[in-house]
Design a protein around this motif. Structure first.
Motif, short mmCIF file in Angstrom:
data_model
loop_
_atom_site.label_atom_id
_atom_site.label_comp_id
_atom_site.label_asym_id
_atom_site.label_seq_id
_atom_site.Cartn_x
_atom_site.Cartn_y
_atom_site.Cartn_z
N ASN A 286 16.95 14.43 -12.15
CA ASN A 286 17.71 14.31 -10.57
C ASN A 286 16.60 14.47 -9.46
N GLN A 287 15.98 16.65 -9.60
CA GLN A 287 15.14 16.24 -8.58
C GLN A 287 14.22 15.17 -8.07
N ILE A 288 13.41 14.72 -8.99
CA ILE A 288 12.70 13.16 -8.48
C ILE A 288 12.76 12.39 -8.18
N ARG A 289 14.50 12.39 -8.23
CA ARG A 289 15.20 10.72 -7.83
C ARG A 289 15.38 11.58 -5.94
N ARG A 290 15.78 12.55 -5.92
CA ARG A 290 15.87 13.26 -4.62
C ARG A 290 14.08 13.57 -3.72
N HIS A 291 13.56 13.21 -4.60
CA HIS A 291 12.13 13.41 -3.99
C HIS A 291 11.18 11.91 -3.48
N ALA A 292 12.30 11.20 -4.23
CA ALA A 292 10.67 10.25 -4.11
C ALA A 292 12.01 9.07 -3.01
N THR A 293 13.16 9.64 -2.98
CA THR A 293 13.84 9.09 -2.13
C THR A 293 13.43 9.31 -0.30
N GLN A 294 13.25 10.35 -0.81
CA GLN A 294 13.06 10.91 0.66
C GLN A 294 11.43 10.62 1.38
N LEU A 295 10.82 10.23 0.03
CA LEU A 295 9.43 9.60 0.88
C LEU A 295 9.37 8.16 0.51
N ASP A 296 10.75 7.30 -0.27
CA ASP A 296 10.63 6.51 0.45
C ASP A 296 11.59 5.62 1.71
N VAL A 297 12.36 6.59 2.54
CA VAL A 297 12.77 6.25 3.47
C VAL A 297 11.43 6.89 4.01
N PHE A 298 10.83 7.72 4.76
CA PHE A 298 10.15 8.14 4.87
C PHE A 298 8.96 6.79 4.66
N ARG A 299 8.62 5.98 4.15
CA ARG A 299 7.69 4.59 3.86
C ARG A 299 8.08 3.45 4.91
N GLN A 300 9.95 3.36 4.65
CA GLN A 300 10.91 2.41 5.75
C GLN A 300 10.55 2.67 7.03
N ASP A 301 10.37 4.08 7.41
CA ASP A 301 10.61 4.31 8.76
C ASP A 301 8.88 3.38 9.36
N VAL B 162 0.61 -1.10 0.07
CA VAL B 162 -0.04 0.13 0.08
C VAL B 162 0.88 1.17 -0.47
N LEU B 163 2.36 1.17 1.05
CA LEU B 163 2.71 2.58 1.18
C LEU B 163 3.52 2.30 0.17
N ALA B 164 4.26 1.18 -0.83
CA ALA B 164 4.80 1.32 -2.44
C ALA B 164 4.08 2.47 -3.39
N LYS B 165 2.52 1.24 -3.64
CA LYS B 165 2.12 2.17 -4.46
C LYS B 165 1.15 4.45 -4.48
N GLU B 166 1.38 3.94 -3.15
CA GLU B 166 1.41 5.74 -2.63
C GLU B 166 2.55 6.35 -2.58
N VAL B 167 3.61 5.49 -3.06
CA VAL B 167 4.76 6.50 -3.35
C VAL B 167 5.25 6.66 -4.56
N ALA B 168 4.86 5.68 -5.16
CA ALA B 168 5.34 5.57 -6.26
C ALA B 168 3.76 6.61 -7.32
N ALA B 169 3.04 6.32 -6.60
CA ALA B 169 1.95 7.78 -7.43
C ALA B 169 2.21 9.32 -7.12
N GLU B 170 2.90 9.60 -5.20
CA GLU B 170 3.50 10.89 -5.73
C GLU B 170 5.06 11.33 -6.80
N ARG B 171 5.65 9.51 -6.13
CA ARG B 171 6.58 10.46 -7.40
C ARG B 171 5.87 10.82 -9.19
N ASP B 172 5.22 9.86 -9.12
CA ASP B 172 4.01 9.70 -11.15
C ASP B 172 4.18 11.89 -10.85
N ALA B 173 3.28 12.13 -9.86
CA ALA B 173 2.97 12.64 -9.81
C ALA B 173 3.45 13.98 -9.98
#
Length: 250
Positions: A213-228, A127-138
């Motif tokens: 690069n900005q998208i990668r940085r944004h997705a990385t921060q969201l993924d770290v938050f998801r892992q937390d 569920v969280l991976a799907k939400e992070v992917a949706a935010e990255r796509d947005a």
């Protein structure tokens, strides 16, 4: 089509545009449209990423102030909608459905009864991976258009170059090879088309790589938050919002 017949030789780039063939004018108009749209997207995405950074900073500040996870959740929901509170809301809602009342107990240390089973944890991870992917796509919306403009514009410039060279050869055939006035306009027309293609392509390509690069940085921060959040649900971390905020990039 023969701009050099019966007309004065152009002496400025603007005169070259005005006296160019109809086909070349069409190419130049398309390149101008590409350039305008590219700059609009560049400024739009710069504003969007700046807003995302402000929202992330404000979100982390708010959840670091909260002593418990449920307090952090309520504080986050009072903020304007952002990728972080949307991911948090999705995770908390799913967690609450699996463990009703578990969110209130998650603020205390050593509460094994609020942890999830392996199957539930895997479902939460999806569920969280799907939400992070949706935010990255947005966040990546419209950015592929910059790559399209950056790759197509030089080709259109090359097309304009070919048309200009054709005009130059036609001028040679009509006025003779020794008549510079018959050849120069076609060559200059080709150079203007080439320059227009590069002018439209270079900012689009540079902006595309920057925003990637900005998208990668944004997705990385969201993924770290998801892992937390997953670590919290798994029971490997106590629900300290300050720890969530620090590990997510602040």
């Amino acid at each position: 089509m023969f701009l050099q017949i019966g007309r004065a030789v152009p002496t400025t780039p603007w005169e070259l545009v005005l006296t160019s063939s109809r086909e070349t004018k069409v190419v130049l108009v398309v390149l101008v449209v590409f350039s305008i749209v590219s700059w609009y997207l560049i400024f739009l995405k710069m504003w969007q990423f700046r807003r995302l950074r402000r929202q992330a900073d404000r979100f982390m500040i708010e959840i670091e102030k909260a002593p418990r996870l449920d307090d952090a959740y309520r504080a986050a929901m009072r903020l304007p909608s952002s990728p972080y509170n949307r991911v948090l809301r999705e995770g908390v809602h799913f967690f609450s459905e699996l463990k009703p009342g578990g969110l209130k107990h998650a603020g205390a240390e050593a509460q094994p009864q609020v942890t999830l089973t392996a199957t539930q944890l895997e479902a939460l991870r999806m569920v969280l991976a799907k939400e992070v992917a949706a935010e990255r796509d947005a966040a990546a919306r419209f950015i592929p258009w910059l790559a399209t403009f950056g790759s197509v514009s030089p080709l259109l410039g090359l097309l304009g170059t070919v048309l200009g060279v054709m005009d130059a050869f036609i001028g040679i055939a009509v006025g003779g090879s020794g008549n510079i006035a018959a050849v120069a306009p076609g060559v200059a027309e080709a150079l203007v088309a080439t320059a227009a293609g590069l002018f439209a392509a270079i900012p689009a390509v540079v902006a595309y790589n920057y925003f990637l690069n900005q998208i990668r940085r944004h997705a990385t921060q969201l993924d770290v938050f998801r892992q937390d959040l997953l670590a919290l649900a798994e029971g490997r971390r106590t629900a300290e919002p300050v720890a969530l905020g620090r590990s997510s990039g602040r």
